[in-house]
Design a protein around this motif. Structure first.
Motif, PDB file in Angstrom:
ATOM      1  N   ARG A 263     -17.879  -2.928   4.183  1.00 50.42           N
ATOM      2  CA  ARG A 263     -18.111  -3.778   5.358  1.00 50.42           C
ATOM      3  C   ARG A 263     -19.438  -3.445   6.047  1.00 50.42           C
ATOM      4  O   ARG A 263     -20.039  -4.303   6.692  1.00 50.42           O
ATOM      5  CB  ARG A 263     -16.942  -3.650   6.332  1.00 50.42           C
ATOM      6  CG  ARG A 263     -15.658  -4.319   5.855  1.00 50.42           C
ATOM      7  CD  ARG A 263     -14.533  -4.145   6.869  1.00 50.42           C
ATOM      8  NE  ARG A 263     -13.413  -5.043   6.618  1.00 50.42           N
ATOM      9  CZ  ARG A 263     -12.373  -4.774   5.849  1.00 50.42           C
ATOM     10  NH1 ARG A 263     -12.315  -3.605   5.223  1.00 50.42           N
ATOM     11  NH2 ARG A 263     -11.398  -5.647   5.671  1.00 50.42           N
TER      12      ARG A 263
ATOM     13  N   ASP B 162      -5.330  -7.061   3.308  1.00 48.16           N
ATOM     14  CA  ASP B 162      -6.321  -6.819   4.356  1.00 48.16           C
ATOM     15  C   ASP B 162      -6.431  -5.314   4.561  1.00 48.16           C
ATOM     16  O   ASP B 162      -6.169  -4.784   5.638  1.00 48.16           O
ATOM     17  CB  ASP B 162      -5.922  -7.518   5.656  1.00 48.16           C
ATOM     18  CG  ASP B 162      -7.004  -7.416   6.724  1.00 48.16           C
ATOM     19  OD1 ASP B 162      -8.184  -7.247   6.345  1.00 48.16           O
ATOM     20  OD2 ASP B 162      -6.669  -7.480   7.914  1.00 48.16           O
ATOM     21  N   TRP B 163      -6.817  -4.611   3.515  1.00 44.41           N
ATOM     22  CA  TRP B 163      -6.873  -3.149   3.565  1.00 44.41           C
ATOM     23  C   TRP B 163      -8.024  -2.676   4.437  1.00 44.41           C
ATOM     24  O   TRP B 163      -9.088  -3.283   4.495  1.00 44.41           O
ATOM     25  CB  TRP B 163      -7.050  -2.593   2.165  1.00 44.41           C
ATOM     26  CG  TRP B 163      -5.788  -2.608   1.356  1.00 44.41           C
ATOM     27  CD1 TRP B 163      -4.535  -2.808   1.808  1.00 44.41           C
ATOM     28  CD2 TRP B 163      -5.683  -2.413  -0.057  1.00 44.41           C
ATOM     29  NE1 TRP B 163      -3.618  -2.738   0.764  1.00 44.41           N
ATOM     30  CE2 TRP B 163      -4.303  -2.507  -0.386  1.00 44.41           C
ATOM     31  CE3 TRP B 163      -6.599  -2.188  -1.059  1.00 44.41           C
ATOM     32  CZ2 TRP B 163      -3.854  -2.356  -1.686  1.00 44.41           C
ATOM     33  CZ3 TRP B 163      -6.130  -2.040  -2.377  1.00 44.41           C
ATOM     34  CH2 TRP B 163      -4.782  -2.122  -2.676  1.00 44.41           C
ATOM     35  N   GLN B 164      -7.792  -1.558   5.108  1.00 47.03           N
ATOM     36  CA  GLN B 164      -8.819  -0.890   5.893  1.00 47.03           C
ATOM     37  C   GLN B 164      -8.909   0.548   5.408  1.00 47.03           C
ATOM     38  O   GLN B 164      -7.923   1.122   4.975  1.00 47.03           O
ATOM     39  CB  GLN B 164      -8.457  -0.898   7.394  1.00 47.03           C
ATOM     40  CG  GLN B 164      -8.211  -2.264   7.969  1.00 47.03           C
ATOM     41  CD  GLN B 164      -9.469  -3.080   8.121  1.00 47.03           C
ATOM     42  OE1 GLN B 164     -10.537  -2.528   8.396  1.00 47.03           O
ATOM     43  NE2 GLN B 164      -9.356  -4.388   7.964  1.00 47.03           N
TER      44      GLN B 164
ATOM     45  N   SER C  70     -13.603   0.312   4.068  1.00 43.00           N
ATOM     46  CA  SER C  70     -14.414   0.350   5.290  1.00 43.00           C
ATOM     47  C   SER C  70     -15.897   0.262   4.981  1.00 43.00           C
ATOM     48  O   SER C  70     -16.645  -0.498   5.613  1.00 43.00           O
ATOM     49  CB  SER C  70     -14.148   1.647   6.066  1.00 43.00           C
ATOM     50  OG  SER C  70     -12.930   1.599   6.748  1.00 43.00           O
TER      51      SER C  70
ATOM     52  N   SER D 235      -9.253   4.633   5.769  1.00 38.42           N
ATOM     53  CA  SER D 235      -8.792   5.629   6.733  1.00 38.42           C
ATOM     54  C   SER D 235      -8.706   6.980   6.055  1.00 38.42           C
ATOM     55  O   SER D 235      -8.439   7.077   4.862  1.00 38.42           O
ATOM     56  CB  SER D 235      -7.417   5.266   7.283  1.00 38.42           C
ATOM     57  OG  SER D 235      -6.448   5.272   6.270  1.00 38.42           O
TER      58      SER D 235
ATOM     59  N   CYS E 114      -8.890   2.964  -0.075  1.00 39.02           N
ATOM     60  CA  CYS E 114      -8.854   3.150   1.375  1.00 39.02           C
ATOM     61  C   CYS E 114      -9.005   4.581   1.866  1.00 39.02           C
ATOM     62  O   CYS E 114      -9.382   4.789   3.023  1.00 39.02           O
ATOM     63  CB  CYS E 114      -7.540   2.596   1.938  1.00 39.02           C
ATOM     64  SG  CYS E 114      -7.240   0.851   1.596  1.00 39.02           S
TER      65      CYS E 114
END
Length: 312
Positions: free
Chosen positions: A220, A305-307, A217, A309, A250
């Motif tokens: 970005r 496409d890791w996000q 995250s 969290s 992540c």
């Protein structure tokens, strides 16, 4: 609406109002320039029981330290020195006595370690659980302030520590394993204040922030503010021993510094950092002009496409 979407909405809603000399929403801290080539830095973080911590799995003293640490980390991420805080706390009846005193002992211990004054705040009763809000104030020379917007294609992306221990610690806590080393790290993060101050003085460093929401995250944010992309080499992510790669990328709440540095000076930066702190900087990728985040395996883009969290 997501959390970051709500922040974008707030930024747009208030864009037409006078800034009164502040650099506002977008970095780890707001910046208020002073005379004499210095600026004040302001940041605030909110911790809510059941969302950011579990009271049964965290001592009051640990929570006092963590509440301050996450704010000191934001100041460090801008290359600043923390100087003062304001603390506001809402306490239910079962936390208003000995628990509150222990919380303040932890808060004071970390304040003393970094020479940070507690200059005000507020207390109130709560009917639902403990809620903590800290505002931290820092100072920095204008030439040492590192923003998220300075990254350029060709820069090297680095982190100032191993990743994943806090995320693994969260999973330990959720599964009732409160006495593991990773659980202790999750409850008591260490802000990289000295490292941030030093990196702020280095001209090779073009952008910096701290890793609170996870590499997937947070990188970005640098991409968006700088108008760039990033390629991250999966095999170079500095994963803590025993931690899986996805957790390292992540899970979040590592509070390590994430920085970009000019490629021509990165070797000397890494050498000087290790000589100063006895620990390495870890290069894990590069800044690109693609406006995309690409996870790469040995130079080849991966479909991942890791996000980021982190949730209780």
């Amino acid at each position: 609406m997501t959390e970051f979407g709500f922040i974008d909405h707030i930024r747009t809603l208030f864009a037409a109002l006078p800034d009164n000399g502040f650099e506002g929403i977008g970095d780890d801290c707001a910046v208020l320039p002073l005379q004499g080539g210095e600026s004040l830095l302001f940041t605030a973080d909110l911790l809510t029981e059941g969302v950011h911590f579990l009271r049964h799995a965290t001592t009051a003293r640990e929570l006092g330290c963590k509440s301050l640490a996450v704010n000191l980390s934001d100041v460090a991420a801008m290359g600043g020195r923390p100087v003062a805080t304001l603390l506001s706390i809402a306490l239910p009846a079962d936390a208003a006595g000995a628990w509150a005193e222990e919380f303040m002992e932890g808060y004071r211990a970390l304040s003393e370690e970094y020479g940070v004054a507690l200059i005000g705040g507020d207390t109130t009763a709560s009917k639902g659980g403990v809620t903590i809000n800290v505002t931290a104030i820092g100072r920095a020379a204008d030439g040492c302030i590192k923003r998220r917007s300075g990254a350029r294609p060709g820069d090297v992306l680095l982190t100032a520590g191993l990743l994943g221990e806090s995320g693994a610690g969260l999973q330990d806590l959720l599964q009732g394993r409160c006495d593991t080393p990773c659980a202790a790290i999750h409850r008591m993060p260490r802000p990289q204040v000295d490292e941030g101050l030093w990196l702020g003085t280095r001209s090779e460093v073009t952008a910096m922030m701290d890793l609170s929401d996870g590499l997937a995250s947070d990188v970005r944010h640098i991409m968006e503010c700088s108008g760039v992309g990033a390629d991250i080499d999966l095999e170079r992510i500095p994963t803590a021993p025993g931690i899986d790669l996805r957790t390292a990328a992540c899970a979040g709440e590592d509070y390590k510094l994430l920085l970009c540095a000019e490629a021509s000076g990165v070797d000397s930066l890494m050498e000087a950092f290790e000589a100063r702190f006895g620990a390495p900087l870890y290069p894990l990728g590069r800044i690109t002009g693609t406006h995309e985040l690409r996870w790469c395996e040995h130079g080849t883009p991966s479909p991942l496409d890791w996000q980021g969290s982190h949730h209780y």
